[in-house]
Design a protein around this motif. Structure first.
Motif, PDB file in Angstrom:
ATOM      1  N   ALA A 195      10.648  -3.730  44.468  1.00 27.22           N
ATOM      2  CA  ALA A 195       9.389  -3.447  43.830  1.00 27.22           C
ATOM      3  C   ALA A 195       8.847  -4.681  43.100  1.00 27.22           C
ATOM      4  CB  ALA A 195       9.533  -2.285  42.860  1.00 27.22           C
ATOM      5  N   LEU A 196       9.721  -5.421  42.400  1.00 26.24           N
ATOM      6  CA  LEU A 196       9.251  -6.599  41.672  1.00 26.24           C
ATOM      7  C   LEU A 196       8.783  -7.681  42.636  1.00 26.24           C
ATOM      8  CD1 LEU A 196       8.707  -8.181  39.107  1.00 26.24           C
ATOM      9  CD2 LEU A 196      11.130  -8.849  39.079  1.00 26.24           C
ATOM     10  N   ALA A 197       9.497  -7.866  43.739  1.00 28.26           N
ATOM     11  CA  ALA A 197       9.082  -8.885  44.712  1.00 28.26           C
ATOM     12  C   ALA A 197       7.697  -8.544  45.266  1.00 28.26           C
ATOM     13  CB  ALA A 197      10.100  -9.005  45.838  1.00 28.26           C
ATOM     14  N   ARG A 198       7.439  -7.266  45.546  1.00 29.03           N
ATOM     15  CA  ARG A 198       6.112  -6.847  46.026  1.00 29.03           C
ATOM     16  C   ARG A 198       5.051  -7.140  44.973  1.00 29.03           C
ATOM     17  NH1 ARG A 198       8.859  -2.308  47.693  1.00 29.03           N
ATOM     18  NH2 ARG A 198       7.888  -1.035  46.079  1.00 29.03           N
ATOM     19  N   PHE A 199       5.366  -6.851  43.700  1.00 28.70           N
ATOM     20  CA  PHE A 199       4.424  -7.144  42.627  1.00 28.70           C
ATOM     21  C   PHE A 199       4.140  -8.643  42.557  1.00 28.70           C
ATOM     22  CE2 PHE A 199       3.733  -8.796  38.381  1.00 28.70           C
ATOM     23  CZ  PHE A 199       2.524  -8.187  38.069  1.00 28.70           C
ATOM     24  N   LEU A 200       5.178  -9.468  42.621  1.00 30.56           N
ATOM     25  CA  LEU A 200       4.988 -10.916  42.550  1.00 30.56           C
ATOM     26  C   LEU A 200       4.089 -11.399  43.688  1.00 30.56           C
ATOM     27  CD1 LEU A 200       8.595 -12.095  41.607  1.00 30.56           C
ATOM     28  CD2 LEU A 200       6.618 -11.825  40.085  1.00 30.56           C
ATOM     29  N   LEU A 201       4.324 -10.916  44.878  1.00 27.93           N
ATOM     30  CA  LEU A 201       3.485 -11.299  46.026  1.00 27.93           C
ATOM     31  C   LEU A 201       2.044 -10.852  45.818  1.00 27.93           C
ATOM     32  CD1 LEU A 201       6.001 -10.570  48.889  1.00 27.93           C
ATOM     33  CD2 LEU A 201       5.131 -12.819  48.201  1.00 27.93           C
ATOM     34  N   SER A 202       1.856  -9.640  45.317  1.00 26.89           N
ATOM     35  CA  SER A 202       0.512  -9.132  45.050  1.00 26.89           C
ATOM     36  C   SER A 202      -0.169  -9.964  43.969  1.00 26.89           C
ATOM     37  CB  SER A 202       0.598  -7.667  44.617  1.00 26.89           C
ATOM     38  OG  SER A 202      -0.656  -7.176  44.244  1.00 26.89           O
ATOM     39  N   PHE A 203       0.569 -10.333  42.931  1.00 30.10           N
ATOM     40  CA  PHE A 203       0.020 -11.146  41.850  1.00 30.10           C
ATOM     41  C   PHE A 203      -0.399 -12.512  42.369  1.00 30.10           C
ATOM     42  CE2 PHE A 203       0.240 -14.137  38.342  1.00 30.10           C
ATOM     43  CZ  PHE A 203      -0.484 -13.485  37.362  1.00 30.10           C
ATOM     44  N   ALA A 204       0.451 -13.131  43.167  1.00 29.62           N
ATOM     45  CA  ALA A 204       0.118 -14.452  43.715  1.00 29.62           C
ATOM     46  C   ALA A 204      -1.148 -14.380  44.554  1.00 29.62           C
ATOM     47  CB  ALA A 204       1.286 -14.994  44.538  1.00 29.62           C
ATOM     48  N   LYS A 205      -1.260 -13.352  45.382  1.00 29.31           N
ATOM     49  CA  LYS A 205      -2.433 -13.200  46.246  1.00 29.31           C
ATOM     50  C   LYS A 205      -3.696 -12.947  45.419  1.00 29.31           C
ATOM     51  CE  LYS A 205      -4.351 -10.366  49.917  1.00 29.31           C
ATOM     52  NZ  LYS A 205      -4.249  -9.110  50.650  1.00 29.31           N
ATOM     53  N   ALA A 206      -3.595 -12.051  44.443  1.00 28.82           N
ATOM     54  CA  ALA A 206      -4.773 -11.677  43.654  1.00 28.82           C
ATOM     55  C   ALA A 206      -5.211 -12.779  42.693  1.00 28.82           C
ATOM     56  CB  ALA A 206      -4.502 -10.389  42.870  1.00 28.82           C
ATOM     57  N   SER A 207      -4.254 -13.549  42.169  1.00 28.43           N
ATOM     58  CA  SER A 207      -4.595 -14.543  41.152  1.00 28.43           C
ATOM     59  C   SER A 207      -4.907 -15.916  41.728  1.00 28.43           C
ATOM     60  CB  SER A 207      -3.458 -14.676  40.141  1.00 28.43           C
ATOM     61  OG  SER A 207      -2.337 -15.319  40.720  1.00 28.43           O
ATOM     62  N   GLY A 208      -4.225 -16.289  42.792  1.00 29.30           N
ATOM     63  CA  GLY A 208      -4.402 -17.623  43.351  1.00 29.30           C
ATOM     64  C   GLY A 208      -3.687 -18.716  42.569  1.00 29.30           C
ATOM     65  N   PHE A 209      -2.895 -18.364  41.572  1.00 26.24           N
ATOM     66  CA  PHE A 209      -2.185 -19.363  40.783  1.00 26.24           C
ATOM     67  C   PHE A 209      -0.950 -19.858  41.537  1.00 26.24           C
ATOM     68  CE2 PHE A 209      -4.210 -16.720  37.384  1.00 26.24           C
ATOM     69  CZ  PHE A 209      -5.187 -17.647  37.090  1.00 26.24           C
ATOM     70  N   SER A 210      -0.500 -21.055  41.181  1.00 21.65           N
ATOM     71  CA  SER A 210       0.584 -21.658  41.953  1.00 21.65           C
ATOM     72  C   SER A 210       1.827 -22.001  41.146  1.00 21.65           C
ATOM     73  CB  SER A 210       0.075 -22.928  42.633  1.00 21.65           C
ATOM     74  OG  SER A 210      -0.363 -23.848  41.649  1.00 21.65           O
ATOM     75  N   LYS A 211       1.768 -22.007  39.842  1.00 19.08           N
ATOM     76  CA  LYS A 211       2.927 -22.322  39.010  1.00 19.08           C
ATOM     77  C   LYS A 211       3.120 -21.186  38.015  1.00 19.08           C
ATOM     78  CE  LYS A 211       2.324 -26.144  37.013  1.00 19.08           C
ATOM     79  NZ  LYS A 211       2.062 -27.427  36.382  1.00 19.08           N
ATOM     80  N   ALA A 250      14.218 -11.255  43.078  1.00 20.41           N
ATOM     81  CA  ALA A 250      12.816 -10.969  43.431  1.00 20.41           C
ATOM     82  C   ALA A 250      12.015 -12.265  43.530  1.00 20.41           C
ATOM     83  CB  ALA A 250      12.195 -10.020  42.420  1.00 20.41           C
ATOM     84  N   ILE A 251      12.270 -13.197  42.621  1.00 18.76           N
ATOM     85  CA  ILE A 251      11.583 -14.496  42.659  1.00 18.76           C
ATOM     86  C   ILE A 251      11.915 -15.227  43.951  1.00 18.76           C
ATOM     87  CG2 ILE A 251      11.541 -16.799  41.598  1.00 18.76           C
ATOM     88  CD1 ILE A 251      11.905 -15.330  38.868  1.00 18.76           C
ATOM     89  N   LYS A 252      13.176 -15.219  44.322  1.00 20.29           N
ATOM     90  CA  LYS A 252      13.611 -15.890  45.560  1.00 20.29           C
ATOM     91  C   LYS A 252      12.945 -15.266  46.782  1.00 20.29           C
ATOM     92  CE  LYS A 252      17.782 -17.365  47.968  1.00 20.29           C
ATOM     93  NZ  LYS A 252      19.259 -17.396  47.951  1.00 20.29           N
ATOM     94  N   ILE A 253      12.893 -13.945  46.828  1.00 18.60           N
ATOM     95  CA  ILE A 253      12.252 -13.235  47.946  1.00 18.60           C
ATOM     96  C   ILE A 253      10.768 -13.578  48.023  1.00 18.60           C
ATOM     97  CG2 ILE A 253      11.556 -10.943  48.778  1.00 18.60           C
ATOM     98  CD1 ILE A 253      14.297  -9.923  47.630  1.00 18.60           C
TER      99      ILE A 253
END
Length: 146
Positions: free
Chosen positions: A1-17, A43-46
């Motif tokens: 669940a956390l890995a999915r959230f992280l991926l969704s956050f990256a996509k929605a925000s566009g941030f890189s660090k 989750a971060i690794k995934i």
């Protein structure tokens, strides 16, 4: 669940660090204070593998993640719960921070502080956070029309 959230956050925000805070003090101290931070690390690794880049780092030690040196290493932080982030955020950036709701069909921003009813309509409030919220929403709206 956390890995999915992280991926969704990256996509929605566009941030890189993006730094991800650990749940436990000192990010678990290698399991001494619990094993939850091992799940965060996984989750971060995934998420990074799925993105093909090191977008996320952590788990970061929550009680030092907001110091100026640590903040230079990230452009955003993800906290595991509300007060873990909002207490230091408001201490550092009370007059300028904003909330952004991601992954909605609309652009939604707001000042990151309360309603301040005690000073409402008295020309005492600092409106920087409000202006920042409006500016961010306008920039995002402009991106969607391009």
């Amino acid at each position: 669940a956390l890995a999915r959230f992280l991926l969704s956050f990256a996509k929605a925000s566009g941030f890189s660090k993006i730094g991800v805070l650990g749940l436990n003090p000192h990010a678990g101290d290698g399991g001494i204070l619990g094993r939850e931070d091992e799940k965060i690390a996984k989750a971060i690794k995934i998420a990074n593998k799925a993105l093909g880049a090191r977008v996320f780092s952590g788990p970061l030690v929550p009680d030092v993640a907001f110091n100026p040196l640590a903040l230079k290493r990230t452009n955003r932080l993800i906290a595991m719960y509300h007060d873990q982030a909002l207490a230091p955020l408001k201490a550092l950036y009370f007059d300028s921070a904003i909330n952004v709701s991601l992954a909605l069909p609309i652009i939604r921003t707001s000042p990151d502080h309360g309603t301040a009813f005690d000073i409402a309509y008295k020309s005492l409030a600092n409106i920087t956070s409000y202006i920042n919220a409006v500016k961010y929403a306008a920039i995002q709206a402009n991106k969607k029309t391009i």
